[in-house]
Design a protein around this motif. Structure first.
Motif, PDB file in Angstrom:
ATOM      1  N   UNK A  58       0.855  -1.196   0.000  1.00  0.00           N
ATOM      2  CA  UNK A  58       0.000   0.000   0.000  1.00  0.00           C
ATOM      3  C   UNK A  58       0.881   1.233   0.000  1.00  0.00           C
ATOM      4  N   UNK A  59       0.404   2.270  -0.645  1.00  0.00           N
ATOM      5  CA  UNK A  59       1.198   3.499  -0.716  1.00  0.00           C
ATOM      6  C   UNK A  59       0.302   4.659  -1.105  1.00  0.00           C
ATOM      7  N   UNK A  60       0.546   5.806  -0.472  1.00  0.00           N
ATOM      8  CA  UNK A  60      -0.054   7.027  -0.977  1.00  0.00           C
ATOM      9  C   UNK A  60       0.953   7.602  -1.958  1.00  0.00           C
ATOM     10  N   UNK A  61       0.702   7.375  -3.236  1.00  0.00           N
ATOM     11  CA  UNK A  61       1.701   7.747  -4.247  1.00  0.00           C
ATOM     12  C   UNK A  61       1.867   9.258  -4.318  1.00  0.00           C
ATOM     13  N   UNK A  62       3.106   9.698  -4.369  1.00  0.00           N
ATOM     14  CA  UNK A  62       3.336  11.135  -4.520  1.00  0.00           C
ATOM     15  C   UNK A  62       3.069  11.585  -5.957  1.00  0.00           C
ATOM     16  N   UNK A  63       2.637  12.801  -6.098  1.00  0.00           N
ATOM     17  CA  UNK A  63       2.533  13.399  -7.429  1.00  0.00           C
ATOM     18  C   UNK A  63       3.569  14.520  -7.516  1.00  0.00           C
ATOM     19  N   UNK A  64       4.287  14.549  -8.579  1.00  0.00           N
ATOM     20  CA  UNK A  64       5.332  15.559  -8.754  1.00  0.00           C
ATOM     21  C   UNK A  64       4.833  16.733  -9.574  1.00  0.00           C
ATOM     22  N   UNK A  65       5.499  17.865  -9.383  1.00  0.00           N
ATOM     23  CA  UNK A  65       5.171  19.030 -10.220  1.00  0.00           C
ATOM     24  C   UNK A  65       6.471  19.610 -10.771  1.00  0.00           C
ATOM     25  N   UNK A  66       6.437  19.914 -12.053  1.00  0.00           N
ATOM     26  CA  UNK A  66       7.648  20.391 -12.718  1.00  0.00           C
ATOM     27  C   UNK A  66       7.889  21.867 -12.402  1.00  0.00           C
ATOM     28  N   UNK A  67       9.151  22.174 -12.095  1.00  0.00           N
ATOM     29  CA  UNK A  67       9.488  23.563 -11.793  1.00  0.00           C
ATOM     30  C   UNK A  67       9.488  24.420 -13.057  1.00  0.00           C
ATOM     31  N   UNK A  68       9.721  23.767 -14.208  1.00  0.00           N
ATOM     32  CA  UNK A  68       9.798  24.520 -15.466  1.00  0.00           C
ATOM     33  C   UNK A  68       8.426  24.755 -16.095  1.00  0.00           C
ATOM     34  N   UNK A  69       7.683  23.628 -16.298  1.00  0.00           N
ATOM     35  CA  UNK A  69       6.437  23.761 -17.080  1.00  0.00           C
ATOM     36  C   UNK A  69       5.179  23.625 -16.232  1.00  0.00           C
ATOM     37  N   UNK A  70       5.330  23.266 -14.966  1.00  0.00           N
ATOM     38  CA  UNK A  70       4.163  23.186 -14.091  1.00  0.00           C
ATOM     39  C   UNK A  70       3.351  21.909 -14.250  1.00  0.00           C
ATOM     40  N   UNK A  71       3.840  20.987 -15.077  1.00  0.00           N
ATOM     41  CA  UNK A  71       3.132  19.716 -15.302  1.00  0.00           C
ATOM     42  C   UNK A  71       3.067  18.898 -14.005  1.00  0.00           C
ATOM     43  N   UNK A  72       1.865  18.420 -13.693  1.00  0.00           N
ATOM     44  CA  UNK A  72       1.679  17.590 -12.494  1.00  0.00           C
ATOM     45  C   UNK A  72       1.469  16.144 -12.932  1.00  0.00           C
ATOM     46  N   UNK A  73       2.194  15.227 -12.304  1.00  0.00           N
ATOM     47  CA  UNK A  73       2.093  13.831 -12.744  1.00  0.00           C
ATOM     48  C   UNK A  73       2.242  12.869 -11.565  1.00  0.00           C
ATOM     49  N   UNK A  74       1.666  11.687 -11.747  1.00  0.00           N
ATOM     50  CA  UNK A  74       1.746  10.617 -10.746  1.00  0.00           C
ATOM     51  C   UNK A  74       3.083   9.910 -10.938  1.00  0.00           C
ATOM     52  N   UNK A  75       3.845   9.782  -9.870  1.00  0.00           N
ATOM     53  CA  UNK A  75       5.139   9.091  -9.962  1.00  0.00           C
ATOM     54  C   UNK A  75       4.862   7.588 -10.084  1.00  0.00           C
ATOM     55  N   UNK A  76       5.514   6.966 -11.054  1.00  0.00           N
ATOM     56  CA  UNK A  76       5.278   5.527 -11.232  1.00  0.00           C
ATOM     57  C   UNK A  76       6.223   4.735 -10.325  1.00  0.00           C
ATOM     58  N   UNK A  77       5.671   3.971  -9.386  1.00  0.00           N
ATOM     59  CA  UNK A  77       6.535   3.267  -8.433  1.00  0.00           C
ATOM     60  C   UNK A  77       7.211   2.062  -9.100  1.00  0.00           C
ATOM     61  N   UNK A  78       8.412   1.705  -8.617  1.00  0.00           N
ATOM     62  CA  UNK A  78       9.184   0.651  -9.287  1.00  0.00           C
ATOM     63  C   UNK A  78       8.560  -0.730  -9.194  1.00  0.00           C
ATOM     64  N   UNK A  79       7.656  -0.939  -8.228  1.00  0.00           N
ATOM     65  CA  UNK A  79       7.071  -2.285  -8.085  1.00  0.00           C
ATOM     66  C   UNK A  79       5.854  -2.478  -8.997  1.00  0.00           C
ATOM     67  N   UNK A  80       5.314  -1.397  -9.526  1.00  0.00           N
ATOM     68  CA  UNK A  80       4.053  -1.504 -10.254  1.00  0.00           C
ATOM     69  C   UNK A  80       4.212  -2.229 -11.587  1.00  0.00           C
ATOM     70  N   UNK A  81       3.289  -3.168 -11.860  1.00  0.00           N
ATOM     71  CA  UNK A  81       3.291  -3.855 -13.152  1.00  0.00           C
ATOM     72  C   UNK A  81       2.609  -3.011 -14.211  1.00  0.00           C
ATOM     73  N   UNK A  82       2.183  -3.642 -15.286  1.00  0.00           N
ATOM     74  CA  UNK A  82       1.476  -2.898 -16.331  1.00  0.00           C
ATOM     75  C   UNK A  82       0.061  -2.562 -15.903  1.00  0.00           C
ATOM     76  N   UNK A  83      -0.468  -3.375 -14.990  1.00  0.00           N
ATOM     77  CA  UNK A  83      -1.786  -3.076 -14.461  1.00  0.00           C
ATOM     78  C   UNK A  83      -1.576  -2.369 -13.130  1.00  0.00           C
ATOM     79  N   UNK A  84      -2.435  -1.406 -12.822  1.00  0.00           N
ATOM     80  CA  UNK A  84      -2.214  -0.598 -11.624  1.00  0.00           C
ATOM     81  C   UNK A  84      -2.630  -1.327 -10.343  1.00  0.00           C
TER      82      UNK A  84
END
Ligand SMILES: [Zn+2]
Length: 417
Positions: free
Chosen positions: A78-104
């Motif tokens: 279990x994890x509360x996944x962090x979301x990152x935000x870009x300092x340059x373009x402001x894009x917000x995205x879900x960080x993909x954890x290393x254990x995750x398969x192709x299905x979430x």
């Protein structure tokens, strides 16, 4: 070493993530591994859009991934996944954890394990063993097959077999195209018309292959497939599949039998009633009691027995050593069939039709001796369909079928991450 540290090592989490809690809940027999990101993550993560530096924007709600069992107990990350935000373009995205398969919902290791099971047993059984819903497992399989299929390379494909499959009632026919040299399924699609060739040729092109690189195509005698080859594959020689020719002969024998039963007469029903399987099987596959019955029937000088003999002779022609012998014997065979038919009341009409068909397709039938190709590999694929028993839910049935075909017979690189 604490359990958390141990699980951290076992999961290979590295510096960016840590196991903050591991606990076993006896009530549902589940081991939970709570994971959190470390400050290090933000030094190593970059914006997927422009590669810019990112900072932690927020966290998702608590998400769960099924992982491999710990001993016999279900294990979930279990994890509360962090979301990152870009300092340059402001894009917000879900960080993909290393254990995750192709299905979430699953970890990579769990997916690899489930895929292994799927190769060995029907999906319902995999669902039972893993305690996961089969729709979730199917969706995971779709993603893996889709990803791996996109990478498949058809550049050296020159020898193709096409066959229609899935003859169960109430389901659509599929046209399946296979590489007969590498024994792998290349493409499958709904329908059995010449348009399936157009779709196949497109798939070839998408995977570095080319329709004009095809030199032999093995298939049944359907007009639609012949047209497909003529239109799309000008360099390909057609080889009519041996098993389809023989199955045509078996079909014709059955038509003679039915006609003879309809005509009736002294002892006909006793001899021929419910006997279709006797004529269908190869003589060496008959059980002793079947052989006995067949021998009795053959005494009675019936048209069915004669037609059956014609089929066996035709089958024997396939043992001819070379194309010249085969050509001669096929000609003799056609003459013989017509001669027998001429002296009867039309009961051998199905057999003369077969002779017509053989003469009309002679070049393609004789091509068997030139190339030695058959669709035998594809006959084995029918067992795949029995693995896909459940009715479609959310997807059309053919999507399941095609995915399973690619998975078990496409020689794809799986698991595909
Ligand atoms: Zn950015």
């Amino acid at each position: 070493m604490t359990p958390e540290k141990l699980f951290h090592e076992l999961l290979g989490l590295g510096l960016s993530w840590e196991v903050v809690e591991s606990r076993f809940e006896a009530s549902n027999g589940t081991v939970y591994l709570e994971i959190k990101e470390t400050a290090q993550l933000w030094e190593l993560t970059r914006c997927p859009e422009d590669g810019g530096l990112v900072f932690c924007y927020d966290h998702t709600e608590r998400l769960t991934w099924r992982h491999l069992n710990v001993f016999q107990h279900r294990c979930e990350i279990t994890c509360q996944l962090p979301r990152g935000k870009c300092r340059q373009c402001g894009h917000v995205f879900r960080v993909r954890p290393p254990w995750e398969g192709l299905s979430t919902h699953f970890s990579k290791e769990f997916e690899a394990y489930a895929l292994l099971l799927m190769r060995e047993m029907p999906m319902a059984k995999v669902a039972e063993i893993t305690g996961e819903h089969d729709q979730r497992l199917w969706r995971m399989l779709f993603k893996h097959v889709e990803g791996a299929y996109a990478q498949a390379d058809f550049s050296n494909v020159c020898c193709v077999g096409v066959d229609e499959m899935n003859r169960r009632k109430g389901q659509n026919y599929l046209s399946v195209f296979a590489d007969l040299l590498q024994k792998r399924v290349l493409f499958a699609t709904e329908g059995t018309g010449s348009e399936t060739w157009e779709a196949f040729v497109q798939a070839l092109a998408q995977h570095n292959g080319h329709a004009h690189a095809l030199t032999q195509v093995s298939m049944d005698m359907s007009r639609a497939y012949q047209k497909g080859v003529r239109v799309h594959c000008r360099n390909a020689e057609v080889v009519f599949d041996k098993y389809h020719v023989i199955s045509q002969a078996i079909k014709r024998v059955e038509q003679v039998r039915q006609a003879e039963v309809r005509q009736g007469g002294q002892g006909i029903w006793d001899a021929l009633g419910r006997s279709q399987w006797l004529w269908r099987k190869n003589p060496d596959k008959l059980r002793p009691e079947e052989q006995e019955r067949l021998a009795k029937i053959q005494h009675k000088n019936l048209a069915t027995a004669k037609a059956h003999q014609m089929r066996l002779v035709l089958q024997d022609i396939y043992c001819s050593a070379n194309v010249a012998v085969a050509r001669r014997r096929l000609r003799v065979w056609c003459r013989w069939v017509r001669w027998v038919a001429k002296h009867q009341t039309g009961i051998f009409r199905p057999m003369t039709k077969l002779a017509d068909m053989i003469e009309d397709h002679l070049a393609g039938i004789l091509a068997y001796w030139k190339w030695g190709l058959t669709n035998a590999f594809m006959e084995g694929l029918n067992s795949v369909f029995s693995a896909v028993k459940r009715k479609a839910r959310g997807y059309r049935n053919s999507v399941y079928m095609i995915t399973m075909l690619y998975f078990v017979a496409g020689k794809l690189r799986l698991p595909h991450m």
